[in-house]
Scaffold this motif. Structure first.
Motif, short mmCIF file in Angstrom:
data_model
loop_
_atom_site.label_atom_id
_atom_site.label_comp_id
_atom_site.label_asym_id
_atom_site.label_seq_id
_atom_site.Cartn_x
_atom_site.Cartn_y
_atom_site.Cartn_z
N TRP A 1 0.43 -1.39 0.25
CA TRP A 1 -0.21 0.53 0.47
C TRP A 1 0.65 1.87 -0.75
CZ3 TRP A 1 -5.45 -0.17 0.01
CH2 TRP A 1 -5.31 -1.41 -0.34
N ASP A 2 1.92 1.14 0.40
CA ASP A 2 2.76 1.87 0.33
C ASP A 2 4.34 2.34 -0.70
OD1 ASP A 2 5.21 1.06 1.13
OD2 ASP A 2 4.24 0.89 3.40
N VAL A 3 4.82 3.87 -0.95
CA VAL A 3 5.74 3.36 -2.20
C VAL A 3 7.28 2.32 -2.30
CG1 VAL A 3 7.48 4.98 -2.41
CG2 VAL A 3 4.99 6.79 -1.82
N GLY A 4 7.29 2.74 -0.53
CA GLY A 4 8.37 1.40 -0.50
C GLY A 4 8.18 0.15 -1.03
N ALA A 5 6.86 -0.56 -0.51
CA ALA A 5 6.06 -2.06 -0.90
C ALA A 5 6.62 -2.17 -2.02
CB ALA A 5 4.57 -1.91 0.16
N ALA A 6 6.07 -0.82 -2.93
CA ALA A 6 6.08 -0.69 -4.14
C ALA A 6 7.00 -1.27 -4.81
CB ALA A 6 5.14 0.15 -4.61
N GLN A 7 7.83 -0.07 -4.54
CA GLN A 7 9.27 -0.05 -4.42
C GLN A 7 10.22 -1.22 -5.07
OE1 GLN A 7 11.89 3.12 -3.22
NE2 GLN A 7 13.09 2.24 -4.52
N GLU A 8 9.58 -2.50 -3.69
CA GLU A 8 10.10 -3.04 -4.03
C GLU A 8 9.79 -4.35 -4.27
OE1 GLU A 8 10.68 -6.66 -1.02
OE2 GLU A 8 10.49 -5.05 0.00
N VAL A 9 8.50 -4.29 -4.73
CA VAL A 9 7.96 -5.45 -5.72
C VAL A 9 8.33 -4.49 -7.55
CG1 VAL A 9 5.92 -6.30 -6.66
CG2 VAL A 9 5.64 -5.83 -4.37
N ALA A 10 8.36 -3.35 -8.09
CA ALA A 10 8.98 -3.31 -9.28
C ALA A 10 10.09 -3.24 -8.89
CB ALA A 10 8.71 -1.65 -8.82
N ARG A 11 10.87 -3.39 -7.93
CA ARG A 11 12.50 -3.64 -8.58
C ARG A 11 12.62 -5.33 -9.35
NH1 ARG A 11 14.66 -2.96 -3.71
NH2 ARG A 11 14.36 -0.75 -4.59
N GLY A 12 12.13 -6.07 -8.16
CA GLY A 12 11.25 -7.64 -9.21
C GLY A 12 11.02 -7.45 -10.19
N LEU A 13 10.11 -6.79 -10.57
CA LEU A 13 9.62 -7.14 -11.52
C LEU A 13 10.39 -6.73 -13.06
CD1 LEU A 13 7.00 -7.62 -13.34
CD2 LEU A 13 6.33 -4.97 -13.25
N LEU A 14 11.73 -5.39 -12.52
CA LEU A 14 12.33 -4.70 -13.95
C LEU A 14 13.22 -5.16 -13.64
CD1 LEU A 14 10.55 -0.83 -13.42
CD2 LEU A 14 9.85 -2.70 -14.61
N SER A 15 13.89 -6.38 -13.26
CA SER A 15 15.05 -7.17 -12.51
C SER A 15 14.67 -8.48 -13.76
CB SER A 15 15.99 -7.65 -10.82
OG SER A 15 15.34 -6.22 -10.03
N THR A 16 13.59 -9.14 -14.25
CA THR A 16 13.74 -9.96 -14.76
C THR A 16 14.02 -10.03 -16.16
OG1 THR A 16 11.26 -9.78 -15.28
CG2 THR A 16 11.81 -11.03 -13.20
N PRO A 17 14.70 -10.93 -16.39
CA PRO A 17 14.89 -11.02 -18.05
C PRO A 17 14.10 -10.92 -19.05
CG PRO A 17 16.70 -12.55 -17.29
CD PRO A 17 14.82 -12.23 -15.78
N ASP A 18 12.78 -11.05 -18.75
CA ASP A 18 12.17 -11.07 -19.90
C ASP A 18 11.11 -9.78 -19.29
OD1 ASP A 18 10.62 -12.66 -18.01
OD2 ASP A 18 9.60 -13.36 -18.86
#
Length: 343
Positions: A227-244
């Motif tokens: 629900w907050d910026v920190g949590a979203a940042q962590e999830v987005a970092r994982g999403l954007l780190s994948t090869p695809d």
């Protein structure tokens, strides 16, 4: 101007004002509340006297006599989020113009805190409550106490309580279609909830865009976040780190969009060259960064003002059917989107 109250060191009463202004208590009351006729010169004298004495009306006592106060309860989810702050601003401005005060509470996303605030509003006999509900329970509770309720942004009591919302589905479909139209196929949806009408309708709009374009949607790209910026940042970092990784992200609100923006910076990804970004909900920071962030802009101040208007419509027409007012949105096209690099 020496009064008995001043001599005793106690708070001045309406009786003290009346005696000092040399009028009856009923005349003093009419002059200060504006209810009933008082000669202009007398009204001015009473008001000057009240100001000189430092008289402050006993609102709780007045509420007990009148059964309802000239105040509106406002309950929002997170005042740190500019959307809710702007919503409260619109409610406050419109309430003040109608001679009503706003009583503001922030539930911080807690159903228990939401119900606690609702109980306080009932105890204070507010004229009505405008809220961004977390559950159906709060609207049902207020309804049992015969307090008019206006649900804003999302609905849990559709058909039972009035509401002021925007067309979340159409707006989400519109911005997703634009991303697909520029060549993106791996478009992720970062979303915090899918149970409220906001999240549910934005998800439906996202999927509808794929269906309309004849492009298969990958459910793995619908990503739940905190629900907050920190949590979203962590999830987005994982999403954007994948090869695809996706070539574009549609963030379902402004807080999630900030998380995506920060994650892209963490990873050294360029917006829009490496990743396109669109947000549902505009926020001031989106015009302060470069490039600016393309966003669905819903006028939260206008939502608040419309909620107050609907509140007074309900007060004046208590037996009329519940209605949902839907406001339009716009898309602020900025520099955060571009065709994918592989297109």
């Amino acid at each position: 101007m020496k009064t008995e109250a001043a001599t005793a060191g106690r708070r001045p009463t309406i009786k003290d004002v009346a005696e000092a202004a040399e009028v009856s208590r009923s005349t003093a009351s009419r002059a200060l509340t504006g209810r009933g006729y008082v000669a202009p010169a007398v009204r001015e004298r009473v008001r000057r006297t009240a100001q000189t004495l430092g008289y402050v009306p006993d609102v709780l006592a007045r509420n007990l006599r009148q059964q309802v106060s000239r105040s509106i309860g406002v309950l929002v989810s997170d005042l740190r989020n500019s959307f809710y702050a702007d919503l409260a601003s619109g409610i406050s401005r419109q309430s003040r113009q109608r001679g009503y005060a706003m009583m503001l509470a922030d539930d911080h996303g807690s159903v228990a805190a939401e119900l606690e605030a609702a109980e306080t509003f009932v105890a204070l006999r507010v004229a009505g409550v405008i809220l961004t509900p977390l559950s159906a329970e709060v609207s049902e509770y207020l309804g049992r106490h015969q307090i008019p309720v206006i649900e804003v942004d999302r609905q849990f009591a559709e058909g039972k309580q009035d509401a002021v919302v925007v067309d979340n589905r159409a707006a989400a479909e519109r911005v997703t279609s634009r991303l697909l139209g520029t060549g993106h196929r791996r478009v992720a949806l970062l979303i915090d909830e899918m149970d409220w009408t906001t999240g549910r309708d934005r998800l439906v709009g996202y999927r509808s865009a794929f269906h309309a374009a004849g492009i298969p949607a990958d459910d793995a790209l619908v990503i739940r976040s905190g629900w907050d910026v920190g949590a979203a940042q962590e999830v987005a970092r994982g999403l954007l780190s994948t090869p695809d990784r996706p070539t574009a992200v549609f963030a379902a609100n402004n807080v999630l969009a900030e998380g995506v923006w920060r994650a892209a910076q963490d990873l050294g990804l360029r917006i829009p060259e490496d990743i396109s970004l669109v947000s549902f909900d505009d926020a001031p920071w989106m015009t302060m960064v470069r490039p600016g962030v393309t966003a669905v802009a819903q006028d939260a101040v206008a939502l608040g003002e419309a909620a107050v208007a609907q509140m007074f419509h309900r007060i004046e027409n208590p037996a009329s059917p519940a209605r949902t007012v839907m406001l339009s949105v716009s898309v602020e096209q900025r520099g955060s989107t571009a065709p994918p690099a592989t297109a």
